[in-house]
Design a protein around this motif. Structure first.
Motif, PDB file in Angstrom:
ATOM      1  N   PRO A   1       3.751   8.087 -12.365  1.00  0.00           N
ATOM      2  CA  PRO A   1       4.160   6.678 -12.436  1.00  0.00           C
ATOM      3  C   PRO A   1       2.980   5.768 -12.767  1.00  0.00           C
ATOM      4  CG  PRO A   1       3.999   7.397 -10.164  1.00  0.00           C
ATOM      5  CD  PRO A   1       3.822   8.625 -10.994  1.00  0.00           C
ATOM      6  N   LEU A   2       3.340   4.555 -13.205  1.00  0.00           N
ATOM      7  CA  LEU A   2       2.315   3.570 -13.548  1.00  0.00           C
ATOM      8  C   LEU A   2       1.988   2.644 -12.382  1.00  0.00           C
ATOM      9  CD1 LEU A   2       3.581   2.588 -17.115  1.00  0.00           C
ATOM     10  CD2 LEU A   2       1.846   4.285 -16.491  1.00  0.00           C
ATOM     11  N   GLY A   3       2.943   2.405 -11.511  1.00  0.00           N
ATOM     12  CA  GLY A   3       2.731   1.497 -10.384  1.00  0.00           C
ATOM     13  C   GLY A   3       3.626   1.873  -9.228  1.00  0.00           C
ATOM     14  N   TYR A   4       3.686   0.982  -8.231  1.00  0.00           N
ATOM     15  CA  TYR A   4       4.504   1.282  -7.052  1.00  0.00           C
ATOM     16  C   TYR A   4       4.836  -0.005  -6.326  1.00  0.00           C
ATOM     17  CZ  TYR A   4       0.179   0.618  -4.427  1.00  0.00           C
ATOM     18  OH  TYR A   4      -0.977   0.090  -3.907  1.00  0.00           O
ATOM     19  N   SER A   5       5.846   0.106  -5.496  1.00  0.00           N
ATOM     20  CA  SER A   5       6.177  -0.940  -4.524  1.00  0.00           C
ATOM     21  C   SER A   5       6.185  -0.282  -3.163  1.00  0.00           C
ATOM     22  CB  SER A   5       7.553  -1.557  -4.828  1.00  0.00           C
ATOM     23  OG  SER A   5       7.542  -2.247  -6.059  1.00  0.00           O
ATOM     24  N   GLY A   6       5.148  -0.612  -2.359  1.00  0.00           N
ATOM     25  CA  GLY A   6       5.013   0.023  -1.062  1.00  0.00           C
ATOM     26  C   GLY A   6       5.439  -0.881   0.080  1.00  0.00           C
ATOM     27  N   ASN A   7       5.294  -0.373   1.284  1.00  0.00           N
ATOM     28  CA  ASN A   7       5.629  -1.125   2.487  1.00  0.00           C
ATOM     29  C   ASN A   7       4.457  -2.018   2.902  1.00  0.00           C
ATOM     30  OD1 ASN A   7       8.347   0.012   3.570  1.00  0.00           O
ATOM     31  ND2 ASN A   7       7.187   1.836   2.959  1.00  0.00           N
ATOM     32  N   LEU A   8       4.766  -2.960   3.760  1.00  0.00           N
ATOM     33  CA  LEU A   8       3.722  -3.823   4.314  1.00  0.00           C
ATOM     34  C   LEU A   8       2.624  -2.969   4.931  1.00  0.00           C
ATOM     35  CD1 LEU A   8       5.956  -6.477   6.105  1.00  0.00           C
ATOM     36  CD2 LEU A   8       4.608  -6.836   4.025  1.00  0.00           C
TER      37      LEU A   8
ATOM     38  N   ILE B   1       0.838  -1.202   0.000  1.00  0.00           N
ATOM     39  CA  ILE B   1       0.000   0.000   0.000  1.00  0.00           C
ATOM     40  C   ILE B   1       0.873   1.253   0.000  1.00  0.00           C
ATOM     41  CG2 ILE B   1      -1.838  -1.185   1.261  1.00  0.00           C
ATOM     42  CD1 ILE B   1      -0.971   0.461   3.732  1.00  0.00           C
ATOM     43  N   LEU B   2       0.234   2.366  -0.383  1.00  0.00           N
ATOM     44  CA  LEU B   2       0.875   3.674  -0.334  1.00  0.00           C
ATOM     45  C   LEU B   2       0.468   4.393   0.945  1.00  0.00           C
ATOM     46  CD1 LEU B   2       0.293   4.922  -4.002  1.00  0.00           C
ATOM     47  CD2 LEU B   2       2.478   4.214  -2.995  1.00  0.00           C
ATOM     48  N   PRO B   3       1.260   5.368   1.371  1.00  0.00           N
ATOM     49  CA  PRO B   3       0.827   6.182   2.514  1.00  0.00           C
ATOM     50  C   PRO B   3      -0.313   7.096   2.101  1.00  0.00           C
ATOM     51  CG  PRO B   3       2.811   7.103   1.556  1.00  0.00           C
ATOM     52  CD  PRO B   3       2.563   5.791   0.843  1.00  0.00           C
ATOM     53  N   GLU B   4      -0.852   7.799   3.047  1.00  0.00           N
ATOM     54  CA  GLU B   4      -1.887   8.776   2.736  1.00  0.00           C
ATOM     55  C   GLU B   4      -1.291   9.859   1.835  1.00  0.00           C
ATOM     56  OE1 GLU B   4      -5.202   8.997   3.466  1.00  0.00           O
ATOM     57  OE2 GLU B   4      -4.933   6.908   4.126  1.00  0.00           O
TER      58      GLU B   4
ATOM     59  N   LEU C   1      -1.493  13.253  -4.932  1.00  0.00           N
ATOM     60  CA  LEU C   1      -0.115  13.733  -4.875  1.00  0.00           C
ATOM     61  C   LEU C   1       0.617  13.064  -3.715  1.00  0.00           C
ATOM     62  CD1 LEU C   1      -0.694  17.550  -5.513  1.00  0.00           C
ATOM     63  CD2 LEU C   1       0.074  15.827  -7.158  1.00  0.00           C
ATOM     64  N   TYR C   2       1.841  12.611  -3.987  1.00  0.00           N
ATOM     65  CA  TYR C   2       2.663  11.949  -2.984  1.00  0.00           C
ATOM     66  C   TYR C   2       4.018  12.637  -2.931  1.00  0.00           C
ATOM     67  CZ  TYR C   2      -0.920   8.332  -3.226  1.00  0.00           C
ATOM     68  OH  TYR C   2      -2.111   7.659  -3.185  1.00  0.00           O
ATOM     69  N   GLY C   3       4.505  12.798  -1.708  1.00  0.00           N
ATOM     70  CA  GLY C   3       5.753  13.532  -1.520  1.00  0.00           C
ATOM     71  C   GLY C   3       6.963  12.628  -1.455  1.00  0.00           C
ATOM     72  N   SER C   4       8.119  13.249  -1.627  1.00  0.00           N
ATOM     73  CA  SER C   4       9.384  12.517  -1.574  1.00  0.00           C
ATOM     74  C   SER C   4       9.774  12.228  -0.130  1.00  0.00           C
ATOM     75  CB  SER C   4      10.483  13.331  -2.241  1.00  0.00           C
ATOM     76  OG  SER C   4      10.770  14.491  -1.460  1.00  0.00           O
ATOM     77  N   LEU C   5      10.789  11.403   0.026  1.00  0.00           N
ATOM     78  CA  LEU C   5      11.287  11.063   1.367  1.00  0.00           C
ATOM     79  C   LEU C   5      11.750  12.309   2.094  1.00  0.00           C
ATOM     80  CD1 LEU C   5      12.079   8.928   3.469  1.00  0.00           C
ATOM     81  CD2 LEU C   5      14.251   8.642   2.245  1.00  0.00           C
ATOM     82  N   ALA C   6      12.475  13.212   1.389  1.00  0.00           N
ATOM     83  CA  ALA C   6      12.963  14.434   2.030  1.00  0.00           C
ATOM     84  C   ALA C   6      11.800  15.327   2.451  1.00  0.00           C
ATOM     85  CB  ALA C   6      13.892  15.182   1.077  1.00  0.00           C
ATOM     86  N   LEU C   7      10.770  15.414   1.608  1.00  0.00           N
ATOM     87  CA  LEU C   7       9.611  16.226   1.957  1.00  0.00           C
ATOM     88  C   LEU C   7       8.879  15.612   3.153  1.00  0.00           C
ATOM     89  CD1 LEU C   7       7.774  18.619   1.275  1.00  0.00           C
ATOM     90  CD2 LEU C   7       6.531  17.124  -0.291  1.00  0.00           C
ATOM     91  N   GLY C   8       8.786  14.290   3.183  1.00  0.00           N
ATOM     92  CA  GLY C   8       8.151  13.634   4.320  1.00  0.00           C
ATOM     93  C   GLY C   8       8.894  13.908   5.611  1.00  0.00           C
ATOM     94  N   LEU C   9      10.222  13.900   5.578  1.00  0.00           N
ATOM     95  CA  LEU C   9      11.009  14.185   6.785  1.00  0.00           C
ATOM     96  C   LEU C   9      10.803  15.623   7.248  1.00  0.00           C
ATOM     97  CD1 LEU C   9      14.286  12.239   6.038  1.00  0.00           C
ATOM     98  CD2 LEU C   9      12.878  12.006   8.084  1.00  0.00           C
TER      99      LEU C   9
END
Length: 733
Positions: A189-196, A168-171, A233-241
């Motif tokens: 993007p067309l797809g994703y690989s998310g966390n458990l 799944i993706l985060p919110e 819209l989903y943010g980058s790792l740096a934006l999340g931090l």
């Protein structure tokens, strides 16, 4: 315009056009590569350096791998590590540059689960113990409990080429109105690989760490801050931090919707304002080479050996510097740079609001800069000599570099490669053209005219060889004939060797005088010199220069005769004839021999005038046409004559001096002589004779007075008649 210049301008125009088109979409890969190199160089020169303590990298390094075991580690180890990091050290925010896409697969736990579900399913004692132990062995659940509602950002990956959806993706941080979905300058993007799900649902934040904005050369210069997936819209790792560290400030996008192609211009995160470039990306504000941030080995955090001051209230990125885990990136500083530190640099830049900006209007800046340079260099193409061209080009380069660095210091990344390429390539072409093409043309001009024309005129002609023609043409010129009087007698009294030296010593200074006054030597005819002015290089003052040369030649005679006396040679005197008119000029001759010369009636008249000098006792005679073309001299009118071979009479003059240098007494005598001529032509012989007699007494050496006194004596005995026009006809050359 000469063909050579047309070709030169055409090539310069082509160079400029290619680079102007480059700015609007027809990219030249070599220029883009230079632009990237120029960006990297500016970044390295202006990077602040030093160690930024605000962001710490929890490093899966070789020490940790040796102590804990090969990667991936049991989720229990990760849980213990996160417990220490959050609860013992009090990290401000933690981000995973790691993906947890699969559940923990500890072999022992899996074996116990299989026994509980199989052979020991009915064993109450085992089932009772298993119910108590199982929650403690659910390491994914334990990790989820530790990070739940904590400032933790789970990293994940978007897939630009595969439509698979894993976990799944985060919110999302926001969503787009349907009218803008798929239309903005945002990666889709067309797809994703998310966390458990158990982990992502526990963590409040998520951020992608893939980079669809890598440059063609594989260098990480920019990364997108957001990506659009299914309208969200989903943010980058740096934006999340940043959001995790600042208690989830509101996120908003600044859209430019004025054109048919709307785009995201900037992002607002709380009080932060981040201008966005292509693909909603930002340039990574690298502090310097690798290890510009503190690295703490994870084993030291697990064992709680790391100093608390290093981690407390710090933003922590979990990643690896171990080469074996292959998280190395190519950056402007190094070809093998820890990928996790790319995120650290970006986090620091977001905190400081010091991101360099590549606004969309830079395309227009590049376009108009190249257009301006094209106009400037097109105008000056071929107009500057090599030294001035070098100075001009260097000045333009200094201005370009100075303005570019000023913009850089203000946070703007202006294109520099394409303007520099245009300037340098055009300069190199101009120098090469000058060396290979113009030098060849100059050598040809020198070969052709070097014997006729003074060196300084050859240099002028060589600057514009295309304007010089040897083809026959009609042009107004001034011709000069000079002859040594009594040369036959002189030659009979000298040995051949002495006569040759005398000729050389006479012709050399006379030729030098003609050259000094911009004249062209036509030919030497024994003791005679023939020259002309106004070709091959056009000279609007050809008559003036010819008269000056004639006066100068006569003034050089005393100096020449002084040398001749010292050598025991006879003194010489010369007669000079000048005429101005339309003549044919060009290369003339036969297939065996050619010469650049002049021909025509005007040339013949000049020769006849030289022959008259001895009959009037003067050194120089010029025609009325030369007088009209060179009015800046004082002339003594000599006669109205009809020369042999011509029916039309011509007024002849003797040039005396320049207007501003005439002696007062000489001017008075000339005026009186002109009065005598007027009386003479009115057949007032007595009045004319009286003036001439007085002048002859004052200047007994001036032969012209005796000429007219003799004519008056003759006409008294045989009057010319009432229809006499005052013209004297000469029957000899």
């Amino acid at each position: 315009m000469p063909a050579g210049k047309i070709i030169r301008v055409a090539v310069v125009t082509l160079i400029c056009a290619m680079l102007v088109l480059h700015s609007v979409g027809n990219r030249i890969h070599a220029v883009d590569a230079l632009e990237n190199y120029a960006y990297d160089l500016r970044l390295r020169l202006t990077a602040p350096g030093g160690l930024d303590q605000r962001v710490v990298i929890a490093d899966i390094d070789e020490r940790s791998l040796a102590a804990v075991g090969h990667w991936p580690w049991d989720r229990g180890v990760i849980a213990d590590f996160m417990d220490a990091l959050l609860n013992h050290y009090g990290a401000r925010a933690v981000g995973f540059d790691i993906l947890f896409a699969e559940p923990d697969t500890d072999p022992g736990v899996r074996a116990l689960q299989e026994m509980a579900d199989g052979a020991l399913r009915n064993n109450r004692g085992f089932q009772r113990q298993w119910q108590t132990l199982a929650p403690q062995l659910d390491f994914d659940g334990r990790l989820a409990d530790i990070i739940r509602d904590k400032p933790v950002v789970m990293g994940y990956v978007f897939d630009q080429g595969d439509a698979d959806e894993l976990n799944i993706l985060p919110e999302p941080i926001g969503s787009l109105p349907e009218s803008f979905q798929g239309r903005l300058n945002i990666p889709q993007p067309l797809g994703y690989s998310g966390n458990l799900p158990v982990l992502q649902e526990a963590a409040p934040y998520g951020g992608f760490f893939d980079n669809p904005a890598i440059d063609r050369d594989g260098v990480f210069r920019r990364v997108p801050l957001i990506q659009e997936y299914k309208g969200n819209l989903y943010g980058s790792l740096a934006l999340g931090l940043l959001r995790a560290a600042e208690n989830d400030p509101p996120v908003d996008l600044k859209l430019d919707t004025q054109s048919n192609y709307p785009y995201v211009d900037a992002m607002l995160v709380g009080d932060h304002y981040f201008p966005l470039g292509p693909l909603a990306s930002v340039l990574v504000p690298y502090r310097g080479p690798a290890y510009s941030f503190p690295y703490v080995s994870i084993i030291d955090i697990l064992e709680k050996k790391a100093p608390e001051s290093v981690l407390k209230d710090r933003i922590v990125l979990i990643g690896t510097s171990a080469p074996g885990l292959k998280d190395q990136r190519t950056t402007p500083f190094e070809s093998s740079y820890p990928g996790v530190e790319v995120h650290a640099n970006l986090v620091a830049g977001l905190l400081d609001d010091n991101l360099m900006h590549e606004p969309g209007w830079l395309i227009a800046v590049e376009f108009f800069t190249l257009l301006l340079l094209s106009g400037v260099f097109g105008y000056f193409s071929g107009r500057l000599d090599p030294l001035r061209s070098l100075i001009f080009t260097a000045s333009v380069i200094v201005i370009l570099l100075g303005s570019n660095m000023w913009a850089w210091s203000s946070g703007l990344v202006l294109p520099i490669a394409s303007p520099l390429v245009l300037v340098v390539v055009v300069f190199i072409f101009q120098m090469a053209w000058g060396f290979f093409v113009e030098a060849r043309d100059k050598r040809a001009v020198t070969r052709l005219f070097g014997q006729y024309v003074p060196p300084e005129l050859v240099e002028e002609m060589a600057e514009a060889p295309d304007t010089i023609s040897v083809a026959g043409e009609s042009r107004e010129l001034t011709v000069l004939f000079s002859d040594v009087r009594g040369f036959t007698t002189i030659s009979e009294g000298l040995e051949p060797q002495a006569l040759t030296r005398l000729m050389n010593d006479m012709l050399t200074p006379m030729t030098r005088v003609i050259h000094q006054h911009r004249g062209t030597i036509d030919k030497y005819m024994g003791d005679a010199i023939m020259g002309f002015w106004g070709a091959p290089l056009e000279d609007p003052l050809h008559a003036r220069h010819a008269v000056e040369a004639a006066i100068d030649m006569v003034e050089r005679l005393p100096e020449i005769n002084q040398r001749f006396r010292e050598r025991g040679w006879p003194e010489i005197n010369i007669g000079v004839g000048l005429n101005t008119g339309v003549m044919s000029v060009g290369n003339m001759g036969s297939e065996f021999r050619m010469a650049y010369t002049v021909m025509g009636d005007a040339v013949n008249l000049g020769s006849r005038l030289e022959g008259l000098t001895k009959q009037y006792g003067v050194n120089i005679i010029v025609s009325e046409f030369t007088v009209a073309a060179a009015p800046m001299f004082v002339y003594r009118e000599l006669d109205r004559v009809r020369v042999k071979g011509k029916e039309e009479p011509v007024v002849i003059f003797e040039p005396v001096a320049a207007m501003d240098s005439i002696d007062h007494l000489d001017k008075d005598r000339i005026d009186r002589f002109h009065q005598s001529l007027e009386k003479y032509r009115q057949q007032d012989w007595d009045a004319a004779e009286k003036i001439l007699a007085a002048l002859s007494a004052e200047e007994p050496q001036r032969m012209i007075y005796d000429v007219y006194l003799e004519r008056i004596k003759t006409f008294r005995d045989a009057p010319p008649g009432s229809d006499w026009d005052g013209v004297f006809t000469h029957t000899s050359k």
